[in-house]
Design a protein around this motif. Structure first.
Motif, PDB file in Angstrom:
ATOM      1  N   ASP A 156       0.823  -1.211   0.000  1.00 20.35           N
ATOM      2  CA  ASP A 156       0.000   0.000   0.000  1.00 20.35           C
ATOM      3  C   ASP A 156       0.856   1.259   0.000  1.00 20.35           C
ATOM      4  N   GLU A 157       2.026   1.210   0.674  1.00 20.65           N
ATOM      5  CA  GLU A 157       2.917   2.360   0.681  1.00 20.65           C
ATOM      6  C   GLU A 157       3.496   2.616  -0.706  1.00 20.65           C
ATOM      7  N   ALA A 158       3.919   1.553  -1.362  1.00 20.88           N
ATOM      8  CA  ALA A 158       4.474   1.701  -2.714  1.00 20.88           C
ATOM      9  C   ALA A 158       3.421   2.215  -3.682  1.00 20.88           C
ATOM     10  N   THR A 159       2.194   1.708  -3.574  1.00 23.72           N
ATOM     11  CA  THR A 159       1.116   2.149  -4.455  1.00 23.72           C
ATOM     12  C   THR A 159       0.830   3.635  -4.239  1.00 23.72           C
ATOM     13  N   ALA A 160       0.740   4.068  -2.986  1.00 30.99           N
ATOM     14  CA  ALA A 160       0.457   5.475  -2.693  1.00 30.99           C
ATOM     15  C   ALA A 160       1.543   6.387  -3.246  1.00 30.99           C
ATOM     16  N   LEU A 161       2.807   5.988  -3.062  1.00 27.96           N
ATOM     17  CA  LEU A 161       3.921   6.807  -3.556  1.00 27.96           C
ATOM     18  C   LEU A 161       3.904   6.911  -5.078  1.00 27.96           C
ATOM     19  N   ALA A 189       4.132  -4.964  -6.599  1.00 25.71           N
ATOM     20  CA  ALA A 189       3.277  -3.940  -5.989  1.00 25.71           C
ATOM     21  C   ALA A 189       3.048  -2.775  -6.928  1.00 25.71           C
ATOM     22  N   ALA A 190       3.956  -2.562  -7.895  1.00 29.89           N
ATOM     23  CA  ALA A 190       3.799  -1.452  -8.822  1.00 29.89           C
ATOM     24  C   ALA A 190       2.640  -1.679  -9.778  1.00 29.89           C
TER      25      ALA A 190
END
Length: 345
Positions: A91-96, A131-132
């Motif tokens: 979720d952190e990678a997606t948000a960034l 995740a990307a």
């Protein structure tokens, strides 16, 4: 000239290195070294403890100040062996990634910053792996304010003048003016503090009220003025501003919550007698009309008279329309009780 958001970020990164090499540095010395006020420095120091190699307590910067000196209690938090390699959750990678792609599309973003952001995004995609994939199915659309923000940020960075068409709710009109932007501030909404060439004075403009904006070729050259501390409130009347006294009934007590004032005295009917200052007393005529029977301007007398006249003109417009006006097939609204009374103006 105040720094823009990008320059402020660069300054804070330099501040980390500076403080790490100078334990117990004096606030005054650090502010002088960075060419900022002590209040601006303290504001930066309030943000730094939210930064670190992760959101775990031990990895956040433990920096504080007693008002005289600055203390960094865990300078090894940024050491080579201080933390494990950064691991982003999905979720952190997606948000960034979603945020980075959205910012890269902002109009007016400097090309060098856009390319740097795209390179960082590509590295983040490679590190995020699977995740990307989720982030590629999401997108963010900025409201029109985003384009205005980008143009203002660019003008501040390049020290160029701006032309704007701006809606003033106090006068209910659009005006055209040239401004020399000084800084962007956020107090509930986002504003640009600038030197207005039309009024030859410092003014603050809300970005979502800018109807049109252009970055001009003329250099921005605001006079040397002391930056105000806006942490308490955006509107900060000066002691030399004209004094206005307004009386409101129980239904108008909200005025004391929305307008900075010197005093608010209780009235026997449950209302308030509010004393405030404003550089543009005429702008309060609109407030008097909005209050209707719930308020009136007491002084200055010329402002009270002009508010009453504005109320009479508004009422006469109703009198000139035939009941059940044929233009829209509806009856005009009847003026409310007290609209012509003392409290209504």
């Amino acid at each position: 000239m105040a720094a823009n958001a990008i320059d402020q970020t660069r300054r804070m990164l330099s501040l980390v290195t500076y403080l790490r090499e100078r334990p117990g540095a004096r606030v005054a010395d650090v502010a002088r070294a960075f060419g900022i006020s002590q209040d601006e420095l303290i504001s930066d120091l309030d943000v730094l403890p939210l930064c670190g190699t992760s959101f775990r307590g031990g990895d956040l910067l433990d920096i504080d100040t007693d008002g005289d000196r600055i203390w960094w209690h865990n300078p090894d938090a940024l050491g080579a062996d201080a933390a494990e390699p950064l691991r982003l959750a999905a979720d952190e990678a997606t948000a960034l990634l979603v945020a980075a792609r959205a910012v890269a599309t902002l109009p007016g973003l400097r090309e060098g910053d856009r390319l740097a952001l795209l390179r960082a995004t590509a590295k983040l995609e490679a590190a995020a792996g699977e995740a990307a994939g989720a982030s590629s199915r999401l997108s963010v659309t900025f409201e029109s304010e985003g384009g205005v923000f980008a143009d203002v940020d660019r003008a501040i960075s390049e020290r160029r003048r701006l032309w704007i068409r701006y809606y003033s709710p106090a006068r209910d009109e659009l005006t055209e003016r040239e401004i020399d932007p000084i800084r962007l501030v956020s107090v509930g909404h986002t504003y640009v503090e600038a030197w207005c060439r039309r009024s030859e004075a410092r003014r603050t403009f809300r970005l979502d009220r800018v109807a049109e904006i252009k970055v001009l070729d003329e250099p921005s050259a605001p006079p040397e003025i002391e930056l105000r501390d806006l942490s308490e409130a955006l509107v900060q009347p000066a002691a030399e501003d004209p004094e206005v006294v307004v009386e409101v009934g129980p239904g108008g007590r909200w005025v004391a919550e929305y307008y900075p004032h010197d005093s608010a005295e209780e009235l026997p009917d449950g209302g308030l007698r509010i004393t405030l200052r404003t550089p543009e007393p005429a702008s309060l005529r609109r407030l008097a009309l909005r209050l209707g029977g719930d308020g009136r301007i007491v002084s200055p007398q010329d402002l009270a008279d002009s508010a009453r006249q504005a109320a009479r003109e508004a009422l006469s417009a109703y009198d000139e329309l035939p009941y059940g006006d044929e233009r829209d097939g509806r009856a005009p609204l009847a003026p409310g009780p007290g609209a012509t009374g003392e409290r209504g103006a």
